[in-house]
Design a protein around this motif. Structure first.
Motif, PDB file in Angstrom:
ATOM      1  N   ARG A  11       0.821  -1.215   0.000  1.00 28.73           N
ATOM      2  CA  ARG A  11       0.000   0.000   0.000  1.00 28.73           C
ATOM      3  C   ARG A  11       0.853   1.262   0.000  1.00 28.73           C
ATOM      4  O   ARG A  11       1.937   1.302   0.561  1.00 28.73           O
ATOM      5  CB  ARG A  11      -0.914   0.032   1.224  1.00 28.73           C
ATOM      6  N   GLN A  12       0.302   2.333  -0.592  1.00 26.95           N
ATOM      7  CA  GLN A  12       1.032   3.584  -0.738  1.00 26.95           C
ATOM      8  C   GLN A  12       1.182   4.362   0.564  1.00 26.95           C
ATOM      9  O   GLN A  12       2.098   5.173   0.690  1.00 26.95           O
ATOM     10  CB  GLN A  12       0.354   4.478  -1.776  1.00 26.95           C
ATOM     11  N   ASP A  13       0.344   4.127   1.543  1.00 24.44           N
ATOM     12  CA  ASP A  13       0.424   4.915   2.775  1.00 24.44           C
ATOM     13  C   ASP A  13       1.442   4.378   3.774  1.00 24.44           C
ATOM     14  O   ASP A  13       1.594   4.933   4.858  1.00 24.44           O
ATOM     15  CB  ASP A  13      -0.948   5.062   3.423  1.00 24.44           C
ATOM     16  N   LEU A  14       2.198   3.343   3.398  1.00 21.82           N
ATOM     17  CA  LEU A  14       3.290   2.861   4.238  1.00 21.82           C
ATOM     18  C   LEU A  14       4.508   3.765   4.049  1.00 21.82           C
ATOM     19  O   LEU A  14       4.699   4.352   2.986  1.00 21.82           O
ATOM     20  CB  LEU A  14       3.685   1.441   3.848  1.00 21.82           C
ATOM     21  N   THR A  47       3.861   4.946  -9.429  1.00 25.17           N
ATOM     22  CA  THR A  47       2.486   5.133  -9.874  1.00 25.17           C
ATOM     23  C   THR A  47       2.075   3.929 -10.711  1.00 25.17           C
ATOM     24  O   THR A  47       2.820   3.488 -11.582  1.00 25.17           O
ATOM     25  CB  THR A  47       2.366   6.419 -10.710  1.00 25.17           C
ATOM     26  N   MET A  48       0.876   3.422 -10.430  1.00 30.89           N
ATOM     27  CA  MET A  48       0.375   2.248 -11.155  1.00 30.89           C
ATOM     28  C   MET A  48      -0.472   2.687 -12.341  1.00 30.89           C
ATOM     29  O   MET A  48      -0.951   3.820 -12.393  1.00 30.89           O
ATOM     30  CB  MET A  48      -0.443   1.373 -10.211  1.00 30.89           C
ATOM     31  N   ALA A  49      -0.667   1.802 -13.286  1.00 32.71           N
ATOM     32  CA  ALA A  49      -1.447   2.106 -14.477  1.00 32.71           C
ATOM     33  C   ALA A  49      -2.940   2.258 -14.158  1.00 32.71           C
ATOM     34  O   ALA A  49      -3.653   3.000 -14.829  1.00 32.71           O
ATOM     35  CB  ALA A  49      -1.257   1.016 -15.526  1.00 32.71           C
ATOM     36  N   TYR A  50      -3.399   1.579 -13.119  1.00 28.68           N
ATOM     37  CA  TYR A  50      -4.801   1.668 -12.726  1.00 28.68           C
ATOM     38  C   TYR A  50      -4.899   1.497 -11.212  1.00 28.68           C
ATOM     39  O   TYR A  50      -3.971   1.000 -10.572  1.00 28.68           O
ATOM     40  CB  TYR A  50      -5.655   0.608 -13.445  1.00 28.68           C
ATOM     41  N   ARG A  56      -3.577   4.647  -6.023  1.00 30.01           N
ATOM     42  CA  ARG A  56      -2.968   5.007  -7.306  1.00 30.01           C
ATOM     43  C   ARG A  56      -1.486   4.648  -7.361  1.00 30.01           C
ATOM     44  O   ARG A  56      -0.904   4.528  -8.409  1.00 30.01           O
ATOM     45  CB  ARG A  56      -3.097   6.509  -7.555  1.00 30.01           C
ATOM     46  N   LYS A  57      -0.848   4.550  -6.193  1.00 36.38           N
ATOM     47  CA  LYS A  57       0.577   4.261  -6.114  1.00 36.38           C
ATOM     48  C   LYS A  57       0.800   3.041  -5.232  1.00 36.38           C
ATOM     49  O   LYS A  57      -0.085   2.636  -4.500  1.00 36.38           O
ATOM     50  CB  LYS A  57       1.342   5.450  -5.526  1.00 36.38           C
ATOM     51  N   GLY A  58       2.013   2.497  -5.290  1.00 36.46           N
ATOM     52  CA  GLY A  58       2.337   1.358  -4.451  1.00 36.46           C
ATOM     53  C   GLY A  58       3.838   1.221  -4.291  1.00 36.46           C
ATOM     54  O   GLY A  58       4.617   1.667  -5.139  1.00 36.46           O
ATOM     55  N   VAL A  85      -0.217  -5.810   1.677  1.00 39.31           N
ATOM     56  CA  VAL A  85       0.205  -6.296   0.363  1.00 39.31           C
ATOM     57  C   VAL A  85      -1.008  -6.341  -0.563  1.00 39.31           C
ATOM     58  O   VAL A  85      -2.010  -6.976  -0.264  1.00 39.31           O
ATOM     59  CB  VAL A  85       0.864  -7.690   0.472  1.00 39.31           C
ATOM     60  N   MET A  86      -0.890  -5.635  -1.710  1.00 39.03           N
ATOM     61  CA  MET A  86      -2.008  -5.568  -2.650  1.00 39.03           C
ATOM     62  C   MET A  86      -1.927  -6.619  -3.752  1.00 39.03           C
ATOM     63  O   MET A  86      -2.935  -7.187  -4.157  1.00 39.03           O
ATOM     64  CB  MET A  86      -2.078  -4.175  -3.292  1.00 39.03           C
ATOM     65  N   ARG A  87      -0.734  -6.859  -4.282  1.00 37.82           N
ATOM     66  CA  ARG A  87      -0.560  -7.825  -5.364  1.00 37.82           C
ATOM     67  C   ARG A  87       0.733  -8.607  -5.164  1.00 37.82           C
ATOM     68  O   ARG A  87       1.707  -8.099  -4.631  1.00 37.82           O
ATOM     69  CB  ARG A  87      -0.463  -7.127  -6.733  1.00 37.82           C
TER      70      ARG A  87
END
Length: 117
Positions: A11-14, A47-50, A56-58, A85-87
């Protein structure tokens, strides 16, 4: 044992330190189950594509490992259960490439071009 390459997005907020501690945590899971981490890389906040889970980021991370299949399965299971963990992507390879990954090589070449200006 087999050779694997793992990439995961957190996640982006880490913070950067928290994202790097995730790498160490999952590496420890592998070593506890009989594998070893050959190399790990923290690719940074990208930044991610989607959007994924409204992000939006990771934080991207990359691991090269030499581990038995049950150790990899356990690590993947814990990654999928972890809230941060998102993906996750795991690929079995015949041999590890020497040196840094393509992402790090591209970053280094961009930095060199900036210094030349």
């Amino acid at each position: 044992m087999a050779l694997y390459e793992h990439t995961f997005i957190a996640r982006q907020d880490l913070s950067n330190a928290q994202a790097e501690s995730l790498i160490e945590h999952f590496g420890a899971v592998l070593t506890d189950n009989g594998g070893k981490v050959v190399e790990n890389e923290y690719w940074g906040l990208k930044t991610m594509a989607y959007k994924i889970n409204k992000n939006r980021k990771g934080h991207y991370a990359f691991l090269r490992t030499d581990a038995p299949a049950p150790a990899v399965a356990e690590m993947e299971r814990l990654m999928r259960l972890h809230d941060d963990v998102m993906r996750v992507l795991t690929i079995k390879v015949d041999e590890h490439e020497e040196g840094p990954s393509v992402v790090i090589q591209a970053k280094n070449s961009r930095d060199e071009r900036r210094r030349e200006r």
